[in-house]
Design an enzyme around this catalytic site. Structure first.
Site, short mmCIF file in Angstrom:
data_model
loop_
_atom_site.label_atom_id
_atom_site.label_comp_id
_atom_site.label_asym_id
_atom_site.label_seq_id
_atom_site.Cartn_x
_atom_site.Cartn_y
_atom_site.Cartn_z
N LYS A 47 43.17 52.92 51.73
CA LYS A 47 42.92 52.56 53.10
C LYS A 47 43.11 53.81 54.17
CE LYS A 47 42.85 48.48 56.30
NZ LYS A 47 43.15 47.02 56.51
N PHE A 101 50.55 44.38 48.47
CA PHE A 101 49.81 43.16 48.37
C PHE A 101 48.30 43.65 48.11
CE2 PHE A 101 46.49 40.55 50.55
CZ PHE A 101 46.68 39.56 49.82
N GLN A 102 47.86 42.99 47.06
CA GLN A 102 46.31 43.34 46.53
C GLN A 102 46.43 44.47 46.11
OE1 GLN A 102 43.39 41.89 49.38
NE2 GLN A 102 43.43 40.01 48.15
N MET A 119 24.55 29.75 20.49
CA MET A 119 24.67 30.65 19.54
C MET A 119 26.17 30.55 18.75
SD MET A 119 23.19 32.94 17.94
CE MET A 119 22.11 34.13 18.96
N GLU A 144 33.06 39.30 42.77
CA GLU A 144 32.73 40.91 42.38
C GLU A 144 32.08 41.18 41.13
OE1 GLU A 144 35.66 39.30 43.29
OE2 GLU A 144 36.25 40.45 45.40
#
Lengths: 172, 598
Positions: free
Chosen positions: B176, B126-127, B493, B64
């Protein structure tokens, strides 16, 4: 901003009109914690039910540069309508309300009542052994009252933080 | 009564559809043709609706974070709003780095996140993650849509907020059940945001005062940033015209490269920590600074108390909070950079007949330029990273369709120094946040938006491993992106700072156990090539440009090369290091002060 360390610290009161929607207070508080600004006092309540508007009164301290940043940073939050620096805007009045519970009997109880009267505090609850005083005024006046009540049986304190509005005909 | 058919949509009854369809309808009405995403439980209704339409193309990434960077690359290379679609919980939290990246670099994005159904919010479902809570400081604004009746308005407002004012990322969190519920669809015209009205028109009196300062200037300089690019290609044209008309020197920030042609002799290079000698000394010595769409960030200013001490500073910015944040300026102008440039140009043409005489200033600048601060010692024993980029530059010279992205580190600064940026929207880099792993997905986003163009991610061997999985995305969509790795086997760096500031104690900065990048490219279904010797460089560049598949080029460069010029933390523009030999002359107390800076 180390080179600004010797700039004087100013105390400013802001009036902020916001959409009364979930999360708006978190945005304001998150801005202050995220950018390291200090919040001395913050009060919020809905002022227009129909337009879903709330007013936040916010007191902060900082250098001139920080105070200016606070105003413009608040201004760019999407649900914020208006930000007014009352301290910069001319004369304004600022008041706070305190509820002060004092527990005691005998001499202390009489003395507490006498001082409350001198401060024009109202008794809004009393039992044989306690009073709840309601007092409005500047933060300094509330501080002074609380200090005097301490040895007289101060048991509990609830303060609202400042509410403020400009003097005269000017509106936000 | 029979209702006559009407074509006026605003008076017709709104169409009713599911939340998922509403989302896609709004995207289409906002002109979105491509979104970058990754499916999951809480966005399945939207993916289902996507499956049943063909107006919007979905690009499946492999992480993502990369979806957001790809959308940034898409947005930066087109000027459009980038769109991301991810699921709840880990989908949203993985996107956070990209969102902060877009926030810091003012990239317009709308990120749609799935959320558990409204009745489960707060139940540790969940999630589930508190997406609006987590992304509040990571976005310009965010929304949680709990009522399908508010969905269309919220979608359009999200786009409005993302693209207007100072652009930035906006999250719309979609439970949802709201995606399943039916609600009315309203078009963008009747969904104007309530009170977000950024100031775009500059104060005309301030424009005149700016011209007053510019006319009298003896040592002026234009210092411009990403704001000019965000104001659209026209703003870059106006800037170019104004700079040429005035005859003043011009420097760009890292984010502003391409707004003024690098090939122009009035261009003095990038400024800041790894900017050119002439740009930084001109900033230090100028008497009038015209800053447009840049924000005086610490990488640009160095030590703020010693920053350009004798100049009058004009600052044009669309974000009032960028003005007087780090550096006090004399003439603040809040407004759109393009509009301000238009007004400045008109006022200048009206009031000034001939170019001001600033020959002495140019003589001074040419003296500084003659130091040739980007020179490096090339031998045939080893490939210098600068040499590899110079050869790349030669190979792409004259092409108009080249998009360069980078990861973060030495290679990024070398790319900024050595590659030519003559047009806006061709340079995609993570400036503010400094996100390693940005470059490959950004190149993918740019390639999707610009089919047929040449999209090159200049990378380091450490950074590229942070989003290497996106090679699979590139292969899936047949995107011939090129990953050009300057492989010095170090987090370069970090190693450079450890060498200069931490007593050469190279703690954890060696790139141990590197993969074979040629085989890796092959394993993904792309093509890989390697340059180990000086003579290999031109060959691999030619092969890379000819490749019609995703391509990884592994260039083994000098592991000890450092990026110069450099202004160390805590130092001013006139205290630049031009090479390793300069180091001894630095004041050790200032060095300690600088160590605490990032």
């Amino acid at each position: 901003m180390s080179y600004l360390n010797n700039e004087p610290i100013e105390r400013h009161t802001f009036a902020v009109l916001v959409d009364n929607e979930p999360g708006v207070l978190a945005r304001v508080i998150g801005l202050f914690s995220g950018r390291g600004y200090n919040i001395e006092s913050l009060t919020v309540a809905e002022i227009d039910h129909e337009k879903q508007l709330s007013r936040i009164t916010l007191v902060s301290r900082g250098t001139r540069m920080v105070i200016d940043q606070i105003k413009v940073q608040l201004d760019r939050l999407v649900p914020i309508h208006t930000v007014l620096d009352l301290t910069d805007g001319g004369p304004f009045v600022e008041r706070e309300l305190a509820l002060v519970k004092v527990v005691g009997t005998g001499e202390h109880r009489v003395e507490a009542l006498r001082i409350a009267d001198a401060f024009r505090a109202r008794v809004i609850d009393s039992t044989a052994e306690s009073f709840v005083f309601e007092l409005t005024g500047s933060a300094e006046k509330l501080d002074a009252f609380v200090d005097i009540m301490r040895p007289l049986g101060l048991a509990e304190l609830s303060r609202t933080g400042a509410a403020a509005i400009a003097r005269g005909t000017a509106t936000i | 009564m029979t209702a006559a058919p009407t074509t006026d949509q605003t008076t017709a009854a709104p169409k009713t559809m599911t939340g998922a369809q509403l989302v896609l309808e709004a995207l289409a009405d906002q002109g979105v043709d491509t979104i970058f995403g990754y499916p999951g439980g809480a966005v399945l209704p939207i993916y289902d609706a996507l499956y049943q339409q063909n107006r919007i193309k979905h690009v499946l990434v492999r992480h993502e974070q990369a979806a957001v960077h790809a959308a940034e690359g898409y947005a930066r290379s087109t000027g459009k709003v980038g769109v991301v679609l991810v699921t709840s919980g880990p989908g949203a939290t993985n996107a956070v780095t990209g969102l902060v990246d877009a926030l810091m670099d003012s990239i317009p994005l709308v990120c749609l996140t799935g959320q558990v159904p409204t009745h489960l919010i707060g139940n540790d479902a969940f999630q589930e993650a508190d997406t609006t809570g987590i992304t509040r400081p990571a976005t310009k604004h965010n929304y949680l849509v709990k009522d399908v009746n508010q969905l269309a308005r919220t979608m359009h407002e999200a786009f409005f907020v993302a693209r207007n004012g100072r652009p930035g990322p906006v999250v719309v969190d979609l439970p949802k059940d709201v995606q399943f519920a039916s609600g009315p669809y309203y078009g963008p015209d009747i969904c104007k945001p309530k009170n977000y009205k950024p100031q775009t028109e500059p104060d005309h009196a301030a424009i005149e005062r700016a011209i007053d300062l510019m006319v009298k200037a003896e040592r002026p300089i234009f210092y411009t940033g990403g704001g000019v690019i965000n104001a659209g290609p026209r703003a870059s044209e106006l800037l170019t015209e104004l700079v040429r008309l005035t005859g003043f020197p011009c420097t760009n920030t890292l984010m502003g490269l391409g707004a003024f042609p690098a090939s122009d002799k009035q261009f003095v290079g990038m400024l800041g920590m790894h900017g050119t000698y002439e740009a930084n000394l001109a900033m230090h010595g100028c008497d009038v600074m015209i800053c447009i769409g840049a924000r005086f960030d610490d990488r640009v200013t160095g030590k703020t108390s010693a920053f350009s001490p004798n100049s009058k500073k004009i600052h044009v910015d669309i974000d009032a909070s960028s003005i007087n944040k780090n550096i006090r300026v004399d003439l603040p102008i809040v407004g759109d950079a393009g509009r301000a440039l238009e007004l400045l140009l008109a006022a200048w043409k009206k009031r000034v007949a001939a170019k001001p005489k600033i020959d002495a200033w140019w003589k001074q600048i040419e003296f500084w330029r003659a130091r040739d601060c980007l020179r490096y010692g090339q031998t045939k024993d080893v490939i210098k990273p600068q040499y590899a980029l110079e050869r790349l530059r030669a190979a792409i010279q004259g092409r108009d369709d080249v998009f360069i992205s980078t990861e973060v580190g030495q290679h990024q600064m070398w790319a900024a120094q050595f590659l030519p940026f003559n047009k806006p929207n061709r340079w995609l880099t993570s400036g503010g946040l400094g996100t390693m792993g940005y470059g490959l997905p950004a190149a993918i986003g740019a390639q999707i938006a610009n089919p047929g163009a040449l999209c090159i991610d200049v990378a380091g061997e450490a950074s590229i491993l942070m989003n290497i999985q996106e090679m699979a995305t590139a292969v899936q969509y047949r995107l011939p992106v090129k990953v050009f790795i300057l492989n010095n086997q170090w987090m370069g760096m970090v190693r450079q700072w450890q060498q200069l500031l931490h007593g050469e104690r190279y703690s954890q900065s060696y790139s141990e156990s590197l993969p074979d990048f040629v085989k890796l490219a092959d394993a993904f279904g792309g093509v890989g090539m390697r340059a180990e010797k000086y003579d290999d460089v031109d060959r691999v560049i030619a092969e890379m440009l000819a490749a019609d598949k995703p391509c990884i080029v592994d260039v083994a460069v000098d592991p000890n090369e450092n990026c110069f010029p450099m202004i160390m933390g805590g130092h001013a523009h006139n205290e630049m290091l031009l090479g390793p030999e300069d180091r001894k002359s630095q004041d050790p107390t200032a060095r300690e002060e600088g160590m605490v800076l990032v």
